[in-house]
Motif scaffolding. Structure first.
Motif, PDB file in Angstrom:
ATOM      1  N   ALA A  40       7.573   0.623  -7.773  1.00 48.40           N
ATOM      2  CA  ALA A  40       6.992   0.593  -6.440  1.00 48.40           C
ATOM      3  C   ALA A  40       7.874   1.391  -5.479  1.00 48.40           C
ATOM      4  CB  ALA A  40       6.854  -0.844  -5.958  1.00 48.40           C
ATOM      5  N   SER A  67      -3.714   1.630  -1.812  1.00 51.59           N
ATOM      6  CA  SER A  67      -3.395   0.200  -1.897  1.00 51.59           C
ATOM      7  C   SER A  67      -1.887  -0.016  -1.807  1.00 51.59           C
ATOM      8  CB  SER A  67      -3.893  -0.392  -3.215  1.00 51.59           C
ATOM      9  OG  SER A  67      -5.293  -0.356  -3.254  1.00 51.59           O
ATOM     10  N   ALA A  68      -1.528  -1.090  -1.128  1.00 50.90           N
ATOM     11  CA  ALA A  68      -0.123  -1.466  -1.008  1.00 50.90           C
ATOM     12  C   ALA A  68      -0.045  -2.980  -0.938  1.00 50.90           C
ATOM     13  CB  ALA A  68       0.496  -0.841   0.233  1.00 50.90           C
ATOM     14  N   GLN A  69       1.073  -3.496  -1.378  1.00 50.58           N
ATOM     15  CA  GLN A  69       1.337  -4.936  -1.315  1.00 50.58           C
ATOM     16  C   GLN A  69       2.257  -5.192  -0.133  1.00 50.58           C
ATOM     17  OE1 GLN A  69      -0.204  -6.989  -3.548  1.00 50.58           O
ATOM     18  NE2 GLN A  69      -1.142  -5.111  -4.253  1.00 50.58           N
ATOM     19  N   ARG A  70       2.102  -6.361   0.455  1.00 43.30           N
ATOM     20  CA  ARG A  70       3.000  -6.750   1.529  1.00 43.30           C
ATOM     21  C   ARG A  70       4.217  -7.442   0.916  1.00 43.30           C
ATOM     22  NH1 ARG A  70       1.561  -5.586   7.031  1.00 43.30           N
ATOM     23  NH2 ARG A  70       3.379  -6.879   7.392  1.00 43.30           N
ATOM     24  N   ALA A  71       5.388  -7.078   1.388  1.00 44.02           N
ATOM     25  CA  ALA A  71       6.636  -7.744   1.013  1.00 44.02           C
ATOM     26  C   ALA A  71       7.272  -8.156   2.335  1.00 44.02           C
ATOM     27  CB  ALA A  71       7.538  -6.814   0.219  1.00 44.02           C
ATOM     28  N   TYR A  75       5.506  -2.846   3.605  1.00 43.66           N
ATOM     29  CA  TYR A  75       4.558  -2.457   2.563  1.00 43.66           C
ATOM     30  C   TYR A  75       5.338  -1.934   1.362  1.00 43.66           C
ATOM     31  CZ  TYR A  75       0.613  -2.489   5.852  1.00 43.66           C
ATOM     32  OH  TYR A  75      -0.351  -2.854   6.739  1.00 43.66           O
ATOM     33  N   PRO A  78       2.644   0.476  -5.146  1.00 42.07           N
ATOM     34  CA  PRO A  78       2.897   0.552  -6.588  1.00 42.07           C
ATOM     35  C   PRO A  78       2.826   1.999  -7.091  1.00 42.07           C
ATOM     36  CG  PRO A  78       1.278  -1.149  -6.085  1.00 42.07           C
ATOM     37  CD  PRO A  78       1.492  -0.361  -4.833  1.00 42.07           C
ATOM     38  N   GLU A  81      -0.514   3.139  -8.143  1.00 41.38           N
ATOM     39  CA  GLU A  81      -1.433   3.450  -7.041  1.00 41.38           C
ATOM     40  C   GLU A  81      -1.246   4.882  -6.561  1.00 41.38           C
ATOM     41  OE1 GLU A  81      -4.387   3.172  -4.150  1.00 41.38           O
ATOM     42  OE2 GLU A  81      -4.012   2.138  -6.039  1.00 41.38           O
TER      43      GLU A  81
END
Length: 92
Positions: A40, A67-71, A75, A78, A81
């Motif tokens: 990521a 697309s991204a994940q929140r941490a 952001y 991946p 992605e």
């Protein structure tokens, strides 16, 4: 009980060192000094990899095109992605 000989102690130390080296080699995934592959990236790193402005990456994330994940409040994009966005497949 007599003290072990110097040769016996040296042999035990060498055996222990060899076991530690073998255990370290079995768990190591990257050569010494190299980082393991990343899964990521931050939006800024993603922008650098894609060769586009940072603000554009944030816009793509907010619009759902990337697309991204929140941490926490950050952001994380991946690696897969990024490859999907570029239309390429990640080599295994």
């Amino acid at each position: 009980m007599s003290a072990p000989s110097l040769a016996a102690v040296a042999s035990l130390l060498e055996q222990a060192a060899a076991e530690l080296r073998a255990a370290d080699a079995a768990t190591s995934t990257a050569p010494v000094g190299e980082q393991p592959p990343r899964d990521a990236w931050t939006p800024r790193e993603t922008a650098e990899r894609l060769g586009i402005p940072y603000d554009t990456v944030l816009g793509l994330i907010r619009s759902g095109q990337l697309s991204a994940q929140r941490a926490g409040r950050y952001y994380v994009v991946p690696d897969a992605e990024i490859h999907r966005y570029l239309g390429t497949k990640k080599s295994a």
